[in-house]
Design a protein around this motif. Structure first.
Motif, mmCIF file in Angstrom:
data_model
loop_
_atom_site.group_PDB
_atom_site.id
_atom_site.type_symbol
_atom_site.label_atom_id
_atom_site.label_comp_id
_atom_site.label_asym_id
_atom_site.label_seq_id
_atom_site.Cartn_x
_atom_site.Cartn_y
_atom_site.Cartn_z
ATOM 1 N N GLU A 32 -19.079 1.699 -3.002
ATOM 2 C CA GLU A 32 -18.683 1.587 -1.596
ATOM 3 C C GLU A 32 -17.587 0.544 -1.420
ATOM 4 N N GLU A 33 -17.723 -0.583 -2.102
ATOM 5 C CA GLU A 33 -16.730 -1.650 -1.983
ATOM 6 C C GLU A 33 -15.373 -1.201 -2.532
ATOM 7 N N ILE A 34 -15.383 -0.590 -3.705
ATOM 8 C CA ILE A 34 -14.128 -0.137 -4.314
ATOM 9 C C ILE A 34 -13.465 0.923 -3.437
ATOM 10 N N ALA A 35 -14.260 1.855 -2.931
ATOM 11 C CA ALA A 35 -13.719 2.914 -2.077
ATOM 12 C C ALA A 35 -13.117 2.336 -0.799
ATOM 13 N N ALA A 36 -13.810 1.394 -0.183
ATOM 14 C CA ALA A 36 -13.301 0.784 1.052
ATOM 15 C C ALA A 36 -12.014 0.014 0.785
ATOM 16 N N ARG A 37 -11.977 -0.742 -0.303
ATOM 17 C CA ARG A 37 -10.763 -1.492 -0.632
ATOM 18 C C ARG A 37 -9.595 -0.554 -0.899
ATOM 19 N N THR A 38 -9.863 0.535 -1.594
ATOM 20 C CA THR A 38 -8.814 1.497 -1.904
ATOM 21 C C THR A 38 -8.262 2.125 -0.631
ATOM 22 N N VAL A 39 -9.145 2.547 0.252
ATOM 23 C CA VAL A 39 -8.720 3.168 1.505
ATOM 24 C C VAL A 39 -7.949 2.164 2.356
ATOM 25 N N ASN A 40 -8.431 0.942 2.433
ATOM 26 C CA ASN A 40 -7.734 -0.061 3.231
ATOM 27 C C ASN A 40 -6.346 -0.367 2.664
ATOM 28 N N LYS A 41 -6.226 -0.385 1.354
ATOM 29 C CA LYS A 41 -4.921 -0.631 0.730
ATOM 30 C C LYS A 41 -3.971 0.533 1.029
ATOM 31 N N GLU A 42 -4.476 1.750 0.916
ATOM 32 C CA GLU A 42 -3.656 2.925 1.237
ATOM 33 C C GLU A 42 -3.205 2.877 2.698
ATOM 34 N N ARG A 43 -4.110 2.509 3.586
ATOM 35 C CA ARG A 43 -3.759 2.406 5.010
ATOM 36 C C ARG A 43 -2.647 1.388 5.212
ATOM 37 N N ALA A 44 -2.753 0.247 4.545
ATOM 38 C CA ALA A 44 -1.747 -0.803 4.688
ATOM 39 C C ALA A 44 -0.399 -0.331 4.158
ATOM 40 N N GLN A 45 -0.407 0.351 3.025
ATOM 41 C CA GLN A 45 0.843 0.815 2.423
ATOM 42 C C GLN A 45 1.514 1.913 3.253
ATOM 43 N N HIS A 46 0.743 2.611 4.051
ATOM 44 C CA HIS A 46 1.307 3.672 4.878
ATOM 45 C C HIS A 46 1.498 3.234 6.335
ATOM 46 N N GLY A 47 1.394 1.935 6.587
ATOM 47 C CA GLY A 47 1.650 1.409 7.926
ATOM 48 C C GLY A 47 0.567 1.677 8.940
ATOM 49 N N GLU A 48 -0.631 1.975 8.494
ATOM 50 C CA GLU A 48 -1.729 2.287 9.414
ATOM 51 C C GLU A 48 -2.569 1.059 9.754
ATOM 52 N N ALA A 49 -2.339 -0.059 9.068
ATOM 53 C CA ALA A 49 -3.135 -1.264 9.297
ATOM 54 C C ALA A 49 -2.333 -2.253 10.136
ATOM 55 N N ALA A 50 -3.030 -3.030 10.960
ATOM 56 C CA ALA A 50 -2.364 -4.017 11.802
ATOM 57 C C ALA A 50 -1.752 -5.142 10.970
ATOM 58 N N LYS A 51 -2.498 -5.603 9.976
ATOM 59 C CA LYS A 51 -2.046 -6.682 9.096
ATOM 60 C C LYS A 51 -2.130 -6.201 7.662
ATOM 61 N N ALA A 52 -1.172 -6.631 6.848
ATOM 62 C CA ALA A 52 -1.226 -6.242 5.436
ATOM 63 C C ALA A 52 -0.706 -7.378 4.584
ATOM 64 N N ASN A 53 -1.310 -7.555 3.430
ATOM 65 C CA ASN A 53 -0.869 -8.544 2.468
ATOM 66 C C ASN A 53 0.497 -8.120 1.942
ATOM 67 N N PRO A 54 1.474 -9.042 1.865
ATOM 68 C CA PRO A 54 2.799 -8.674 1.356
ATOM 69 C C PRO A 54 2.761 -8.067 -0.048
ATOM 70 N N LYS A 55 1.837 -8.537 -0.894
ATOM 71 C CA LYS A 55 1.714 -7.972 -2.242
ATOM 72 C C LYS A 55 1.312 -6.504 -2.176
ATOM 73 N N THR A 56 0.462 -6.166 -1.228
ATOM 74 C CA THR A 56 0.017 -4.790 -1.060
ATOM 75 C C THR A 56 1.195 -3.905 -0.663
ATOM 76 N N LEU A 57 2.033 -4.413 0.221
ATOM 77 C CA LEU A 57 3.163 -3.620 0.683
ATOM 78 C C LEU A 57 4.206 -3.409 -0.410
ATOM 79 N N ARG A 58 4.345 -4.371 -1.328
ATOM 80 C CA ARG A 58 5.320 -4.246 -2.415
ATOM 81 C C ARG A 58 4.795 -3.392 -3.564
ATOM 82 N N ASP A 59 3.482 -3.249 -3.661
ATOM 83 C CA ASP A 59 2.872 -2.550 -4.787
ATOM 84 C C ASP A 59 3.124 -1.047 -4.706
ATOM 85 N N THR A 60 3.162 -0.406 -5.858
ATOM 86 C CA THR A 60 3.312 1.047 -5.934
ATOM 87 C C THR A 60 1.996 1.686 -5.503
ATOM 88 N N PRO A 61 2.039 2.687 -4.625
ATOM 89 C CA PRO A 61 0.792 3.345 -4.195
ATOM 90 C C PRO A 61 0.078 4.006 -5.374
#
Length: 108
Positions: A32-61
Motif C-alpha cells: 500500500e505504501e509503495i503504491a501510494a508513493r508511486t501514484v503520488n509521484k506520478e501525479r506530481a510529475q503530471h502537474g496534478e499535485a498542488a506541491k511537488a518536490n523539485p527532484k520529483t519534477l526533474r526525475d524521469t517518469p
C-alpha cells in the motif's frame, strides 16, 4: 495519503500496483505504501499535485524509465540516493563526494 484527491485513473493505478506487489509476496502494508508513493509521484510529475518536490519534477517518469534503476547490476543506486542515505547517517563531507566515494563511506 490524499486519496480523496485522486482521479479514478489514479485509483485504478494504485490498486493495480498494490495487487501486483502483493502477488510478488510483498506485505499488504508495504504494498500500500509503495503504491501510494508511486501514484503520488506520478501525479506530481503530471502537474496534478498542488506541491511537488523539485527532484520529483526533474526525475524521469517510471513508464519512460522502464526499470533503468532497478538497483541491480554494476550501476547500483544513483548518486542522489547514496547522498540521501549519507545525509540520514550524518556522514561529513558528503556534498563533495562522488558516487564511488559515497558508496564507500556508506559501507563503513
Amino acid at each position: 495519503m490524499p486519496r480523496n484527491a485522486w482521479s479514478a485513473k489514479r485509483e485504478r493505478q494504485y490498486e493495480h500496483i498494490k495487487s501486483s506487489l502483493q502477488q510478488r509476496g510483498t506485505k499488504k502494508d508495504t504494498a500500500e505504501e509503495i503504491a501510494a508513493r508511486t501514484v503520488n509521484k506520478e501525479r506530481a510529475q503530471h502537474g496534478e499535485a498542488a506541491k511537488a518536490n523539485p527532484k520529483t519534477l526533474r526525475d524521469t517518469p517510471a513508464p519512460v524509465r522502464g526499470g533503468q534503476r532497478s538497483h541491480q547490476g554494476a550501476q547500483g543506486r544513483t548518486r542522489e540516493q547514496l547522498y540521501e542515505d549519507a545525509r540520514r547517517k550524518g556522514i561529513a563531507g558528503r556534498s563533495k563526494m562522488n558516487k564511488a566515494q559515497l558508496a564507500e563511506a556508506l559501507k563503513r
